[in-house]
Design a protein around this motif. Structure first.
Motif, mmCIF file in Angstrom:
data_model
loop_
_atom_site.group_PDB
_atom_site.id
_atom_site.type_symbol
_atom_site.label_atom_id
_atom_site.label_comp_id
_atom_site.label_asym_id
_atom_site.label_seq_id
_atom_site.Cartn_x
_atom_site.Cartn_y
_atom_site.Cartn_z
ATOM 1 N N LYS A 274 0.838 -1.188 0.000
ATOM 2 C CA LYS A 274 0.000 0.000 0.000
ATOM 3 C C LYS A 274 0.878 1.245 0.000
ATOM 4 N N TYR A 275 0.573 2.167 -0.925
ATOM 5 C CA TYR A 275 1.346 3.399 -0.996
ATOM 6 C C TYR A 275 0.487 4.500 -1.609
ATOM 7 N N LYS A 276 0.937 5.735 -1.364
ATOM 8 C CA LYS A 276 0.241 6.904 -1.887
ATOM 9 C C LYS A 276 0.997 7.453 -3.097
ATOM 10 N N LYS A 277 0.309 8.324 -3.809
ATOM 11 C CA LYS A 277 0.908 8.895 -5.004
ATOM 12 C C LYS A 277 2.186 9.654 -4.671
ATOM 13 N N GLU A 278 2.193 10.351 -3.511
ATOM 14 C CA GLU A 278 3.358 11.153 -3.129
ATOM 15 C C GLU A 278 4.540 10.283 -2.703
ATOM 16 N N ASP A 279 4.312 8.964 -2.505
ATOM 17 C CA ASP A 279 5.414 8.061 -2.162
ATOM 18 C C ASP A 279 6.240 7.672 -3.376
ATOM 19 N N ILE A 280 5.744 7.966 -4.558
ATOM 20 C CA ILE A 280 6.420 7.564 -5.800
ATOM 21 C C ILE A 280 7.435 8.636 -6.200
ATOM 22 N N VAL A 281 8.694 8.225 -6.334
ATOM 23 C CA VAL A 281 9.761 9.128 -6.745
ATOM 24 C C VAL A 281 10.373 8.595 -8.042
ATOM 25 N N GLN A 282 10.439 9.463 -9.049
ATOM 26 C CA GLN A 282 11.076 9.089 -10.303
ATOM 27 C C GLN A 282 12.485 9.659 -10.309
ATOM 28 N N TYR A 283 13.477 8.792 -10.379
ATOM 29 C CA TYR A 283 14.875 9.232 -10.354
ATOM 30 C C TYR A 283 15.617 8.532 -11.485
ATOM 31 N N ASN A 284 16.064 9.295 -12.457
ATOM 32 C CA ASN A 284 16.700 8.742 -13.652
ATOM 33 C C ASN A 284 15.801 7.657 -14.266
ATOM 34 N N ASP A 285 16.304 6.430 -14.345
ATOM 35 C CA ASP A 285 15.512 5.353 -14.960
ATOM 36 C C ASP A 285 14.702 4.561 -13.942
ATOM 37 N N PHE A 286 14.707 4.999 -12.676
ATOM 38 C CA PHE A 286 14.096 4.189 -11.626
ATOM 39 C C PHE A 286 12.806 4.818 -11.115
ATOM 40 N N THR A 287 11.868 3.950 -10.757
ATOM 41 C CA THR A 287 10.674 4.360 -10.033
ATOM 42 C C THR A 287 10.813 3.819 -8.619
ATOM 43 N N ILE A 288 10.928 4.725 -7.644
ATOM 44 C CA ILE A 288 11.172 4.329 -6.259
ATOM 45 C C ILE A 288 9.916 4.597 -5.451
ATOM 46 N N ILE A 289 9.397 3.550 -4.829
ATOM 47 C CA ILE A 289 8.190 3.668 -4.007
ATOM 48 C C ILE A 289 8.621 3.469 -2.553
ATOM 49 N N ASP A 290 9.005 4.575 -1.918
ATOM 50 C CA ASP A 290 9.562 4.572 -0.562
ATOM 51 C C ASP A 290 8.551 5.226 0.369
ATOM 52 N N THR A 291 7.747 4.406 1.046
ATOM 53 C CA THR A 291 6.661 4.932 1.879
ATOM 54 C C THR A 291 7.154 5.676 3.098
ATOM 55 N N ALA A 292 8.401 5.489 3.485
ATOM 56 C CA ALA A 292 8.922 6.151 4.685
ATOM 57 C C ALA A 292 10.035 7.146 4.347
ATOM 58 N N ASP A 293 10.241 7.413 3.062
ATOM 59 C CA ASP A 293 11.291 8.333 2.628
ATOM 60 C C ASP A 293 12.613 7.974 3.302
ATOM 61 N N THR A 294 12.982 6.682 3.181
ATOM 62 C CA THR A 294 14.114 6.143 3.935
ATOM 63 C C THR A 294 15.454 6.478 3.313
ATOM 64 N N PHE A 295 15.546 6.405 1.983
ATOM 65 C CA PHE A 295 16.843 6.487 1.321
ATOM 66 C C PHE A 295 16.912 7.634 0.320
ATOM 67 N N ASN A 296 18.122 8.115 0.164
ATOM 68 C CA ASN A 296 18.432 9.004 -0.945
ATOM 69 C C ASN A 296 18.402 8.151 -2.220
ATOM 70 N N PRO A 297 17.708 8.598 -3.273
ATOM 71 C CA PRO A 297 17.605 7.777 -4.495
ATOM 72 C C PRO A 297 18.948 7.398 -5.101
ATOM 73 N N ARG A 298 20.014 8.133 -4.804
ATOM 74 C CA ARG A 298 21.320 7.803 -5.372
ATOM 75 C C ARG A 298 21.813 6.436 -4.918
ATOM 76 N N VAL A 299 21.317 5.951 -3.772
ATOM 77 C CA VAL A 299 21.690 4.613 -3.299
ATOM 78 C C VAL A 299 21.342 3.566 -4.345
ATOM 79 N N PHE A 300 20.164 3.682 -4.942
ATOM 80 C CA PHE A 300 19.708 2.687 -5.919
ATOM 81 C C PHE A 300 20.404 2.874 -7.259
ATOM 82 N N ASP A 301 20.748 4.118 -7.596
ATOM 83 C CA ASP A 301 21.467 4.370 -8.834
ATOM 84 C C ASP A 301 22.835 3.697 -8.812
ATOM 85 N N ARG A 302 23.467 3.655 -7.621
ATOM 86 C CA ARG A 302 24.774 3.016 -7.498
ATOM 87 C C ARG A 302 24.679 1.504 -7.381
ATOM 88 N N ALA A 303 23.551 1.002 -6.850
ATOM 89 C CA ALA A 303 23.426 -0.442 -6.624
ATOM 90 C C ALA A 303 22.913 -1.183 -7.852
#
Length: 772
Positions: A274-303
């Motif tokens: 379950k997530y809300k629209k505001e939980d969706i972050v588009q970063y480069n080629d990734f769609t990140i659904i982080d309900t708790a705003d836990t990570f900086n999106p750059r973590v996933f870009d590097r991984a």
């Protein structure tokens, strides 16, 4: 009768009694057998072939004997001790106690001949022979009974081995056919090689692995058919590889990556996300659904190594999963690929990540003892934050304290107390002015550390030690690891130096170096290579090389030079300048499944220069102790042929150190029973000074330095408790380098029955883990 002949007669009688006991012991195993059954003692295979070379015949016999089932009871020196323990224990009345442990943990139930199926084993041998090109092999089986023991004998007539005449790959013009054909250059199927069904299966897996790197996500090895034609005569076969007609269409197409969706707060226990629209972050080629705003999106870009539009490949698939795991932040990592609903021949990649607790405390208590008769404990409390700034950084704050008490030995109550703290911050990336990206499965790391330690040697002195470092850790592969500290600063300052120790310095000025103020600037680098994780290899290796350069850049900036009238100081402390190199090489030789021979050689040298006439004491080498030459007390061996005889007024033996170190150890390890392993070992080596010290005659290195080698031997037990190895080693010297040159070998003086000899020579080492 002379005393010598009398002793020989007694020894002969002892050997006769021992042999008789061993014979009775070996025979006693058969009296416990069930009525009418026999003890199966193993099988043998004889290959009857007049054309095959003797070496090939022996290799085939060995391979075939390894297929026989069941395996007989394990032997040691021709006896079966595990079976004996099983028999003498009898049937236990409950599931605990010494009898239950002896029978089920130490012992081994008898392998009965009634469990041996001769025809089944014959068929297994026949199938193995035919799968290796010995078509139409004939196998016969028989058995031999002696004194309630039975052996099985198998005879095989393999005929001439078939070899590969020609190998054909698919020739169709489809994308899949062309991709398979391009793998031919590295094919395992070579013309002229013997036919081998296992290699054909491996070849199919190799082709599948290559296709997975070219986008064929849905392909699998079963879609390849290997047609074998052996009708051409001359014991040769033609092999034709083709794509099975029933191969599904999706397995024939290469797929690209479309959408990449990441769920950093996935819960395994919940069926839906379950997530809300505001939980969706588009970063480069990734769609990140982080309900708790836990990570900086750059973590996933590097991984995540995939980018939108990339051709699917298994290498990046597996590397991405491993990088997520190696971040140390996630407890559970799951990846799923689904066909894209908007792009043909494309996959959407989903990553479901379950978090570990962000903050946690670890409490450790360690008990220890060493060969200098110190016994003590240490307590460590570590507080950790796994995601300090939202970039998977690891912050660790540690507080530690410990005490070592000398209950016996030379130091007579000069106990050691220490207290300290350490803070480290680790970033899962390189922090540099340059953009460096690694493509390894192991995440590169940057680490900064601050450490303070207070050490008090009662009745002697106290030391304050400060250390700050900043550097990088990275792994090329599972075998190769690097660590570079571009900044490593150490400052040591003494206080509370007692009058007793000051008087000792007057008698032995070398003791003054231990409490000198030290300031060490410099980079350090270490490289480690190991393949010891490859358990099936007979020979495995470990190598570690360390380089420590102190005061090189700082020395250039300050113009430090020992030839100057005044020594360069920073904050009123002399700047240390030296170059230190140390190598540690180990070889592991697997003799059997439960025995191995391990050898290690250590070579190290430290060269002071510029502002320093000698190496800092804390950076010199020491020898002796639980992980060194175990027949000599910790840090007391050497240097060279020097032996520190305590003066009448001295109440302790100071540590001995040197500029050059050479050590060699060899250890035979064997599993004894249950969690108990045994070892026999020999250690040799010493340390030396590069420059002569008039207060330490014989300590400097010379062309005859090998005459100063100390040698020790001993035996030990290792208790494998799964979570740690508890080690006990009992060692004694074979060669003492401080004795007159012709009297250094002391093997003839060994007398285990003499209490005085035992007190002066037997050294008990208790430690955690293997010595190497």
């Amino acid at each position: 009768m002379s005393k010598k002949h009398s002793n020989m007669k007694i020894n002969c009688m002892k050997y006769c009694v021992m042999l008789s006991l061993l014979f009775v012991y070996g025979c006693s195993n058969t009296k416990y057998l069930p009525e009418g059954d026999l003890l199966y003692t193993g099988g043998s295979v004889m290959v009857k072939d007049s054309v095959m070379k003797k070496k090939e015949r022996k290799e085939l016999e060995k391979a075939l004997e390894g297929l026989l089932r069941p395996k007989p009871n394990k032997q040691f020196l021709g006896l079966r001790p595990k079976l004996w323990f099983y028999n003498i224990a009898g049937e236990p009345t409950k599931d605990k106690g010494i009898r239950y442990w002896l029978r089920n943990k130490v012992g081994e139930e008898p392998v009965l001949f009634s469990k041996v199926d001769l025809d089944y084993n014959a068929n297994v041998l026949r199938s193995f022979a035919e799968n290796h090109g010995y078509f139409k092999a004939r196998v016969s089986a028989d058995s031999t009974v002696r004194s309630k023991r039975v052996t099985a004998e198998y005879t095989i007539q393999p005929r001439k081995q078939y070899k590969i005449k020609e190998v054909k790959f698919p020739e169709d013009s489809s994308a899949l056919g062309k991709a398979i054909a391009r793998t031919k250059r590295r094919s395992l199927l070579k013309e002229g090689n013997p036919y081998n069904l296992d290699i054909i299966k491996t070849e199919r897996e190799r082709i599948d692995a290559r296709l997975k790197e070219k986008g064929f996500y849905y392909f699998n090895p079963d879609y390849i058919l290997a047609q074998v034609d052996s009708t051409k005569g001359d014991q040769q076969v033609n092999i034709k590889l083709k794509i099975k007609e029933e191969t599904p269409e999706k397995a024939r197409e290469a797929y690209k990556i479309d959408k990449i969706i990441v769920y950093p707060n996935f819960s395994v226990s919940k069926d839906t996300i379950k997530y809300k629209k505001e939980d969706i972050v588009q970063y480069n080629d990734f769609t990140i659904i982080d309900t708790a705003d836990t990570f900086n999106p750059r973590v996933f870009d590097r991984a995540i190594l995939f980018k939108k539009g990339d051709l699917y490949n298994r290498k990046d698939h597996n590397l991405t999963l491993n990088r997520f795991v190696n971040l140390g932040t996630f407890n559970f990592v799951k990846n799923e690929f689904k066909p894209s609903d908007s792009v043909k021949n494309a996959l959407d990649s989903y990553y479901y990540l379950t978090l570990l607790p962000k903050k946690f405390i670890r409490f450790e208590v360690l008990g220890k003892t060493n060969s200098a008769s110190y016994t003590g404990s240490e307590v460590n409390v570590n507080w950790n934050n796994r995601n300090l700034f939202g970039g998977a950084e690891l912050l660790t704050v540690s507080v530690f304290g410990g005490a070592d008490f000398q209950l016996a030995g030379e130091n007579k109550g000069h106990n050691i107390f220490k207290l300290g703290t350490e803070t480290s911050l680790t970033w899962p990336r390189f922090i540099t002015p340059f953009n460096i990206q690694g493509n390894s499965e192991f995440v590169p790391r940057t680490k900064a550390t601050l450490r303070y330690e207070y050490q008090n040697r009662t009745q002697l002195y106290s030391l304050n030690s400060f250390n700050a470092s900043f550097g990088y850790l990275w792994r090329e592969s599972i075998r190769k690891e690097h660590q570079l500290n571009v900044m490593d600063i150490t400052y040591v300052s003494p206080n509370n130096v007692t009058p007793e120790y000051q008087q000792d310095i007057k008698d032995d000025p070398a003791l003054g170096k231990i409490i000198e103020k030290q300031l060490i600037f410099g980079p350090t680098y270490s490289y480690t290579y190991t393949n010891t994780m490859q358990k099936r290899k007979k020979h495995t290796f470990y190598f570690n090389g360390e380089l420590d350069l102190a005061g090189n850049i700082t020395g250039l900036l300050t113009g430090a030079n020992i030839k100057k009238k005044d020594t360069v100081k920073i904050f009123d402390v002399p700047l240390s300048q030296y170059a230190k190199v140390k190598t540690d090489f180990r070889h592991y030789l697997k003799l059997t499944k439960e025995t191995e021979l391990v050898s290690r050689i250590i070579v190290g040298i430290g060269l002071p220069y510029g502002n320093s006439g000698v190496m800092p004491t804390s950076k010199q080498f020491v020898s002796g102790g639980t992980n060194s030459i175990r027949a000599f007390r910790a840090r007391t061996l050497g240097p060279g042929s020097f032996f520190n005889t305590p003066t009448p007024n001295s109440s302790y033996l100071p540590d001995q150190s040197g500029d050059f170190k050479l050590e060699f150890s060899s250890e035979y390890r064997a599993k004894l029973f249950s969690i108990v392993n045994g070892a026999l070992f020999v250690d040799a080596g010493n340390i030396w000074l590069l420059n002569a010290d008039p207060l330490k005659p014989g300590a400097e290195i010379s062309k005859d330095f090998m005459k100063d080698i100390a040698v020790g031997a001993g035996a030990g037990l290792r208790f494998d408790l799964s979570f740690l190895i508890l080690r006990t080693d009992l060692a004694f010297p074979l060669r003492k380098p401080w004795l007159p040159e012709n009297d250094r070998w002391v093997i003839d003086d060994i007398d285990f029955g003499n209490s005085t000899w035992r007190k002066e020579n037997l050294i008990l080492n208790i430690a955690i883990g293997y010595p190497f």
